[in-house]
Design a protein around this motif. Structure first.
Motif, PDB file in Angstrom:
ATOM      1  N   ASP A  90      -8.191  60.068 -10.039  1.00  0.00           N
ATOM      2  CA  ASP A  90      -9.061  61.165 -10.474  1.00  0.00           C
ATOM      3  C   ASP A  90      -8.286  62.487 -10.485  1.00  0.00           C
ATOM      4  OD1 ASP A  90      -8.782  61.611  -7.765  1.00  0.00           O
ATOM      5  OD2 ASP A  90     -10.914  61.446  -7.293  1.00  0.00           O
ATOM      6  N   SER A 113      -7.773  56.297  -2.683  1.00  0.00           N
ATOM      7  CA  SER A 113      -8.220  57.297  -1.706  1.00  0.00           C
ATOM      8  C   SER A 113      -9.740  57.413  -1.712  1.00  0.00           C
ATOM      9  CB  SER A 113      -7.591  58.648  -2.043  1.00  0.00           C
ATOM     10  OG  SER A 113      -8.132  59.154  -3.249  1.00  0.00           O
ATOM     11  N   THR A 144      -5.189  61.924  -0.575  1.00  0.00           N
ATOM     12  CA  THR A 144      -4.598  61.644  -1.875  1.00  0.00           C
ATOM     13  C   THR A 144      -3.249  62.314  -2.055  1.00  0.00           C
ATOM     14  OG1 THR A 144      -6.837  61.800  -2.691  1.00  0.00           O
ATOM     15  CG2 THR A 144      -5.099  61.562  -4.326  1.00  0.00           C
ATOM     16  N   ASP A 191      -4.874  54.635  -7.215  1.00  0.00           N
ATOM     17  CA  ASP A 191      -5.317  55.590  -6.212  1.00  0.00           C
ATOM     18  C   ASP A 191      -6.542  54.975  -5.531  1.00  0.00           C
ATOM     19  OD1 ASP A 191      -6.501  57.689  -4.844  1.00  0.00           O
ATOM     20  OD2 ASP A 191      -6.425  59.108  -6.520  1.00  0.00           O
ATOM     21  N   TYR A 233     -16.136  65.480  -5.434  1.00  0.00           N
ATOM     22  CA  TYR A 233     -16.133  66.900  -5.095  1.00  0.00           C
ATOM     23  C   TYR A 233     -17.206  67.707  -5.813  1.00  0.00           C
ATOM     24  CZ  TYR A 233     -11.519  65.599  -3.457  1.00  0.00           C
ATOM     25  OH  TYR A 233     -10.490  64.975  -2.818  1.00  0.00           O
ATOM     26  N   GLU A 281      -7.153  64.298  -8.238  1.00  0.00           N
ATOM     27  CA  GLU A 281      -7.454  65.291  -7.187  1.00  0.00           C
ATOM     28  C   GLU A 281      -6.410  65.143  -6.075  1.00  0.00           C
ATOM     29  OE1 GLU A 281      -9.748  67.453  -7.817  1.00  0.00           O
ATOM     30  OE2 GLU A 281     -11.521  66.533  -8.735  1.00  0.00           O
ATOM     31  N   SER A 334     -11.907  59.603  -2.525  1.00  0.00           N
ATOM     32  CA  SER A 334     -12.654  60.148  -3.670  1.00  0.00           C
ATOM     33  C   SER A 334     -12.831  59.130  -4.786  1.00  0.00           C
ATOM     34  CB  SER A 334     -11.938  61.389  -4.208  1.00  0.00           C
ATOM     35  OG  SER A 334     -10.649  61.053  -4.680  1.00  0.00           O
TER      36      SER A 334
HETATM   37 CA    CA Z   1      -8.731  61.365  -3.590  1.00  0.00          CA
END
Ligand code: CA
Length: 531
Positions: A463, A363, A439, A361, A54, A465, A365
């Protein structure tokens, strides 16, 4: 509808704050925030290269510089102590963030003196000193305090140590020892030190010049492999002290291996040693090199960071360099040794014996690189999970992300088919092949609740997020505790240098720790065991 009914305490969508202490994260979800010291530690350990999914690296650098500036006001001693501790403990794969933070602190009136005093502890090699010099010019001029500190860096060393720094770390990013000695102008009464400085600045060879400098000059002038090998043995030259022509010869490297190549340098040189025929499947130097790579004492003394072992393992096993066009045929024994060295780099980890759910995670990102290394946050967390799986008898791993398209609020959590018995690069590929989507960091707790899985410790690698879920992760943990009666804990391994964390800082059963760091597996098991 009774509007009071919509104000939930136990279940809040992640798009809304569940607590007044929460802040909006970069994915527009709400999470808790670390304090400035916690954030500084993440920055020092993880760096900002590559930014996050991001945030650009530049913005992340600016945010973290602001953290340094705030700490200089609120906790000047804590700031400098944390920089020194992170740097000397070897918790970061690269020294750039610590040198940057120290350089900035050296320009702020509240911390300037402390930071300059700490210079030799953080800048331990010539290369570190050059990086520091580059950073410090971003913030201040070469005043007397700075010149004295840099001069002191040289004056506090004996002549042999200065000579070693001068011929091993010759330049970096446009800085050389000559530049620094000219700026700092250190005065000494030691004839050896004076002749060393004179050689560095003017190239003059006084009678008190240390022998290493003579050896270096001879090696630079030599043209045949036998002479290079002889000089390496006589002066214990390192590979950086030899001319390029010598480094293309097996004989020179044979001699370097005889006198000993430090651990991190050895890992980086494995492709070259393989190409030169020094590491065949049978014979050559393969056995002894494999033994050195996995030697726990050498790993510890060399402050070898697991991330760097992981990167070396994957690069070496792939048979081609990340940047250039170089290729080699990896030797199986060396690949295996690097695999074992990765686990060894964490030292001995005492298992907690707790039922542990490792939740990665995966996802979108998490596909961004960490610590400026050719390694994604996903891959880093896979490697960390493997260490935990190798340690903890009752641990299992899952990967979580949300569904795709209009199913973005559904769970796409899956058990992960990874095992420490697999090769690292193979296990990383398993996770790389998983679908990535949105996420929701509550998914692992919801999964355990729904499937009545008994868990003492949830470990989330993320992370932070999180944004997609209908309940916050800490609320999902409380709900899990209520439904199962188990006092389950949550450890959050943060993989980016942001301020966000899903762990409620006031719940003693939740802990935020920084990935990627050699101490992580022990921190996780210690927390799982503690009362
Ligand atoms: Ca994510």
């Amino acid at each position: 509808m009774d509007v009071l009914r919509s104000s939930h305490r136990r279940r809040t969508p992640q798009s809304q704050p569940a607590d007044t202490r929460q802040r909006r994260n970069s994915a527009n979800g709400y999470t808790f925030a670390l304090d400035d010291l916690g954030r500084l530690r993440r920055f020092l350990t993880l760096g900002v290269d590559g930014g996050t999914y991001y945030t650009t690296a530049r913005d992340l650098a600016r945010d973290n510089a602001a953290v340094v500036a705030r700490l200089a006001e609120t906790d000047p001693q804590g700031l400098v102590t944390t920089i020194v501790e992170t740097s000397t403990r070897g918790t970061a794969p690269r020294q750039n963030p610590a040198l940057f933070a120290l350089a900035y602190a050296a320009s702020l009136p509240q911390t300037s003196q402390r930071a300059l005093t700490a210079l030799p502890h953080v800048a331990r090699t010539g290369t570190h000193l050059f990086l520091f010099a580059g950073y410090v010019e971003q913030f201040r001029g070469w005043g007397r305090g700075l010149r004295r500190a840099v001069g002191g860096w040289y004056l506090d060393k004996d002549p042999d140590a200065v000579a070693y720094q001068a011929v091993k770390y010759r330049q970096r990013d446009g800085w050389s020892h000559r530049d620094l000695l000219r700026l700092a102008h250190p005065q000494t009464t030691s004839p050896e030190l004076k002749d060393t400085f004179d050689w560095i600045v003017r190239g003059s060879l006084g009678e008190h010049v240390p022998a290493l400098i003579e050896g270096f000059i001879q090696a630079q002038q030599a043209t045949d492999p036998a002479t290079w090998a002889q000089l390496v043995h006589r002066y214990r030259l390192s590979w950086e002290m030899l001319p390029d022509a010598a480094l293309g010869q097996a004989q020179g490297w044979d001699a370097l291996l005889d006198t000993g190549i430090p651990q991190t340098a050895l890992m980086r040189q494995l492709p070259r040693l393989t190409r030169l025929g020094l590491l065949p499947d049978l014979g050559g130097r393969t056995e002894e090199i494999s033994a050195q790579l996995t030697d726990p004492d050498r790993l510890r003394r060399g402050r070898v960071h697991p991330v760097n072992v992981l990167v070396a393992q994957r690069t070496y096993a792939s048979g081609r360099s990340a940047r250039g066009a170089g290729t080699w045929t990896p030797t199986r024994k060396v690949v295996d040794a690097l695999d074992a060295a990765f686990y060894q780099a964490f030292g001995t980890v005492e298992p907690s014996g707790k039922r542990t759910l490792l939740a990665l995670d995966v996802s979108g990102s998490m596909g961004t690189p960490i610590s400026g290394r050719p390694l994604t946050a996903r891959e880093a967390s896979t490697a960390l999970a493997l260490v935990q799986l190798a340690t903890e008898p009752s641990a299992t791993a899952v990967g979580f992300t949300t569904g795709r398209g209009k199913n973005w609020h559904d769970s796409a959590l899956k058990p992960l088919a990874i095992s420490p018995r697999q090769r690292l690069d193979d296990a990383l590929r398993v996770v790389d092949a998983m679908p990535m989507s949105g996420t929701d960091c509550a998914l692992p707790m919801l999964y355990a609740t729904k499937n009545k899985i008994k868990v003492d410790t949830f470990v989330l690698y993320t992370d932070n997020e999180t944004w997609a879920g209908t309940i916050h992760p800490h609320q999902a943990l409380l709900e899990y505790r209520r439904q199962t009666g188990l006092p389950a804990r949550l450890t959050v391994v943060g993989l980016t240098a942001t301020e966000f964390t899903i762990a409620d800082p006031t719940d003693p059963g939740m802990l935020d720790i920084i990935g990627f760091d050699a101490t992580i597996p022990s921190l996780i098991t210690d927390f799982a065991r503690s009362n």
